[in-house]
Design a protein around this motif. Structure first.
Motif, PDB file in Angstrom:
ATOM      1  N   SER A  73       0.858  -1.186   0.000  1.00 24.09           N
ATOM      2  CA  SER A  73       0.000   0.000   0.000  1.00 24.09           C
ATOM      3  C   SER A  73       0.891   1.232   0.000  1.00 24.09           C
ATOM      4  N   LEU A  74       0.823   2.013  -1.078  1.00 23.70           N
ATOM      5  CA  LEU A  74       1.655   3.196  -1.238  1.00 23.70           C
ATOM      6  C   LEU A  74       0.793   4.444  -1.371  1.00 23.70           C
ATOM      7  N   PRO A  75       0.901   5.392  -0.447  1.00 19.66           N
ATOM      8  CA  PRO A  75       0.272   6.692  -0.677  1.00 19.66           C
ATOM      9  C   PRO A  75       0.877   7.334  -1.933  1.00 19.66           C
ATOM     10  N   TRP A  76       0.074   8.081  -2.649  1.00 18.92           N
ATOM     11  CA  TRP A  76       0.580   8.686  -3.882  1.00 18.92           C
ATOM     12  C   TRP A  76       1.794   9.579  -3.613  1.00 18.92           C
ATOM     13  N   GLY A  77       1.823  10.200  -2.440  1.00 18.99           N
ATOM     14  CA  GLY A  77       2.941  11.070  -2.116  1.00 18.99           C
ATOM     15  C   GLY A  77       4.256  10.340  -1.921  1.00 18.99           C
ATOM     16  N   GLU A  78       4.213   9.010  -1.751  1.00 21.10           N
ATOM     17  CA  GLU A  78       5.423   8.220  -1.565  1.00 21.10           C
ATOM     18  C   GLU A  78       5.936   7.606  -2.857  1.00 21.10           C
ATOM     19  N   ILE A  79       5.245   7.864  -3.962  1.00 21.92           N
ATOM     20  CA  ILE A  79       5.636   7.276  -5.248  1.00 21.92           C
ATOM     21  C   ILE A  79       6.477   8.270  -6.029  1.00 21.92           C
ATOM     22  N   GLU A  80       7.634   7.809  -6.455  1.00 29.78           N
ATOM     23  CA  GLU A  80       8.517   8.650  -7.266  1.00 29.78           C
ATOM     24  C   GLU A  80       8.065   8.664  -8.721  1.00 29.78           C
ATOM     25  N   THR A  81       7.848   7.480  -9.283  1.00 27.51           N
ATOM     26  CA  THR A  81       7.433   7.399 -10.680  1.00 27.51           C
ATOM     27  C   THR A  81       6.877   6.016 -10.963  1.00 27.51           C
ATOM     28  N   LEU A  82       6.216   5.890 -12.107  1.00 26.25           N
ATOM     29  CA  LEU A  82       5.728   4.601 -12.604  1.00 26.25           C
ATOM     30  C   LEU A  82       6.427   4.341 -13.930  1.00 26.25           C
ATOM     31  N   ARG A  83       7.044   3.165 -14.056  1.00 31.59           N
ATOM     32  CA  ARG A  83       7.868   2.883 -15.225  1.00 31.59           C
ATOM     33  C   ARG A  83       7.353   1.673 -15.986  1.00 31.59           C
ATOM     34  N   SER A  84       7.544   1.728 -17.307  1.00 25.02           N
ATOM     35  CA  SER A  84       7.140   0.633 -18.180  1.00 25.02           C
ATOM     36  C   SER A  84       8.294   0.293 -19.108  1.00 25.02           C
ATOM     37  N   SER A  85       8.670  -0.962 -19.127  1.00 27.43           N
ATOM     38  CA  SER A  85       9.641  -1.458 -20.107  1.00 27.43           C
ATOM     39  C   SER A  85       9.207  -2.873 -20.456  1.00 27.43           C
ATOM     40  N   PHE A  86       9.941  -3.876 -19.992  1.00 25.43           N
ATOM     41  CA  PHE A  86       9.491  -5.248 -20.170  1.00 25.43           C
ATOM     42  C   PHE A  86       8.501  -5.657 -19.075  1.00 25.43           C
ATOM     43  N   THR A  87       8.480  -4.901 -17.980  1.00 28.51           N
ATOM     44  CA  THR A  87       7.483  -5.059 -16.922  1.00 28.51           C
ATOM     45  C   THR A  87       7.020  -3.673 -16.506  1.00 28.51           C
ATOM     46  N   ASN A  88       5.862  -3.628 -15.874  1.00 27.38           N
ATOM     47  CA  ASN A  88       5.366  -2.379 -15.295  1.00 27.38           C
ATOM     48  C   ASN A  88       5.689  -2.374 -13.806  1.00 27.38           C
ATOM     49  N   GLU A  89       6.236  -1.288 -13.322  1.00 31.41           N
ATOM     50  CA  GLU A  89       6.665  -1.238 -11.933  1.00 31.41           C
ATOM     51  C   GLU A  89       6.501   0.162 -11.355  1.00 31.41           C
ATOM     52  N   VAL A  90       6.451   0.187 -10.025  1.00 32.17           N
ATOM     53  CA  VAL A  90       6.359   1.430  -9.273  1.00 32.17           C
ATOM     54  C   VAL A  90       7.679   1.643  -8.552  1.00 32.17           C
ATOM     55  N   LEU A  91       8.217   2.841  -8.652  1.00 31.74           N
ATOM     56  CA  LEU A  91       9.432   3.198  -7.925  1.00 31.74           C
ATOM     57  C   LEU A  91       9.046   4.151  -6.803  1.00 31.74           C
ATOM     58  N   ALA A  92       9.242   3.696  -5.558  1.00 31.53           N
ATOM     59  CA  ALA A  92       8.936   4.528  -4.399  1.00 31.53           C
ATOM     60  C   ALA A  92      10.056   5.526  -4.156  1.00 31.53           C
ATOM     61  N   LYS A  93       9.766   6.570  -3.409  1.00 29.72           N
ATOM     62  CA  LYS A  93      10.777   7.581  -3.110  1.00 29.72           C
ATOM     63  C   LYS A  93      11.909   7.020  -2.260  1.00 29.72           C
ATOM     64  N   SER A  94      11.658   5.903  -1.585  1.00 33.44           N
ATOM     65  CA  SER A  94      12.707   5.250  -0.811  1.00 33.44           C
ATOM     66  C   SER A  94      13.692   4.495  -1.698  1.00 33.44           C
ATOM     67  N   GLY A  95      13.373   4.368  -2.986  1.00 31.39           N
ATOM     68  CA  GLY A  95      14.225   3.640  -3.911  1.00 31.39           C
ATOM     69  C   GLY A  95      13.790   2.212  -4.157  1.00 31.39           C
ATOM     70  N   THR A  96      12.773   1.741  -3.441  1.00 28.73           N
ATOM     71  CA  THR A  96      12.290   0.373  -3.597  1.00 28.73           C
ATOM     72  C   THR A  96      11.390   0.269  -4.824  1.00 28.73           C
ATOM     73  N   LYS A  97      11.556  -0.816  -5.564  1.00 31.43           N
ATOM     74  CA  LYS A  97      10.745  -1.063  -6.751  1.00 31.43           C
ATOM     75  C   LYS A  97       9.735  -2.163  -6.461  1.00 31.43           C
ATOM     76  N   TYR A  98       8.528  -1.969  -6.971  1.00 24.21           N
ATOM     77  CA  TYR A  98       7.470  -2.959  -6.819  1.00 24.21           C
ATOM     78  C   TYR A  98       6.883  -3.244  -8.193  1.00 24.21           C
ATOM     79  N   GLN A  99       6.857  -4.513  -8.561  1.00 26.29           N
ATOM     80  CA  GLN A  99       6.324  -4.898  -9.862  1.00 26.29           C
ATOM     81  C   GLN A  99       4.812  -5.011  -9.799  1.00 26.29           C
ATOM     82  N   LEU A 100       4.146  -4.620 -10.889  1.00 29.25           N
ATOM     83  CA  LEU A 100       2.691  -4.717 -10.991  1.00 29.25           C
ATOM     84  C   LEU A 100       2.343  -6.021 -11.714  1.00 29.25           C
ATOM     85  N   TRP A 101       2.160  -7.085 -10.947  1.00 26.73           N
ATOM     86  CA  TRP A 101       1.847  -8.378 -11.545  1.00 26.73           C
ATOM     87  C   TRP A 101       0.506  -8.347 -12.272  1.00 26.73           C
ATOM     88  N   ALA A 102      -0.415  -7.532 -11.819  1.00 21.62           N
ATOM     89  CA  ALA A 102      -1.751  -7.492 -12.413  1.00 21.62           C
ATOM     90  C   ALA A 102      -1.782  -6.749 -13.740  1.00 21.62           C
TER      91      ALA A 102
END
Length: 228
Positions: free
Chosen positions: A95-124
């Protein structure tokens, strides 16, 4: 002396709750249902018709396989509202508040990059390179038809180019996963700095699926190791 009646203040109407918007993979749902049906059919057949150790092996395999199929096909989903993005991956819920999200990236997978530097993949929201290529080809064809239609109309050809453009393929010019990412980026841009969209990132593990899968795997390993 009479005193005026004091009526209690009218209760405020309940504030309607905005339902989360849910993104899921239709192909994942269909594939998951089919896999579960096949595993159930084969497993139950071996369980009730097998001999010797076969029913026990079938039972252990089903205990292991069912949670894995559910985790990787039926479970993944992305939930969004004005305050946060919730990612339900196979074995975690982030669960990520929008204010904690740095960016959303798309390449071979879609993922969320948090401001802490942690990446989370969007399996859905899996990336389909084939769908993306087809959508890009449609966009390029639409651009060419639009250019040819404009030039033909300007040349006084009775609008033949515009008529051709209207009768041509009108398929999507963006892959479905890219459209989802566009929606998420738009919400991030709109809500990222709002006060209600601030907070901490939370992660919860899906022990209800991980534990049965591990138990089934251990049981299956013991049965195979002691075979014979």
């Amino acid at each position: 002396m009479t005193t005026p009646d004091h009526k209690p203040p009218a209760s405020q109407p309940p504030v309607p709750t905005v339902k989360d918007r849910i993104y899921r993979s239709p192909m994942g749902l269909v594939g998951g249902v089919l896999l579960l049906a096949v595993v159930a059919w084969l497993g139950l057949d071996a369980l009730f018709r097998g001999h010797g150790r076969t029913p026990w092996l079938a039972l252990a395999a089903m205990i292991m396989i069912f949670p894995l199929v559910i985790a990787f096909t039926l479970r993944p989903a992305v939930f969004t509202n004005d305050d946060r993005l919730r990612i339900r991956n196979p074995f975690r819920v982030i669960s990520l508040p929008w204010g904690e999200i740095e960016t959303l990236r798309s390449s071979f997978t879609n993922e969320v990059l948090a401001k802490s530097g942690t990446k989370y993949q969007l399996w859905a929201v899996p990336v389909s390179l084939r769908a993306r290529k087809k959508a890009e080809q449609r966009a390029a064809n639409a651009a060419r038809r639009s250019a040819s239609g404009s030039s033909a109309t300007g040349a006084g050809s009775l609008g033949f180019g515009a008529l051709t453009a209207r009768g041509a393929d009108t398929g999507p010019t963006r892959a479905s996963s890219d459209k989802v990412m566009d929606d998420l980026r738009e919400t991030l841009d709109r809500r990222g700095k709002e006060e209600s969209a601030q907070g901490e990132t939370t992660v919860r593990w899906a022990y209800e699926l991980a534990v049965p899968a591990v138990v089934g795997a251990v049981l299956l390993a013991i049965l195979l190791a002691t075979n014979g």
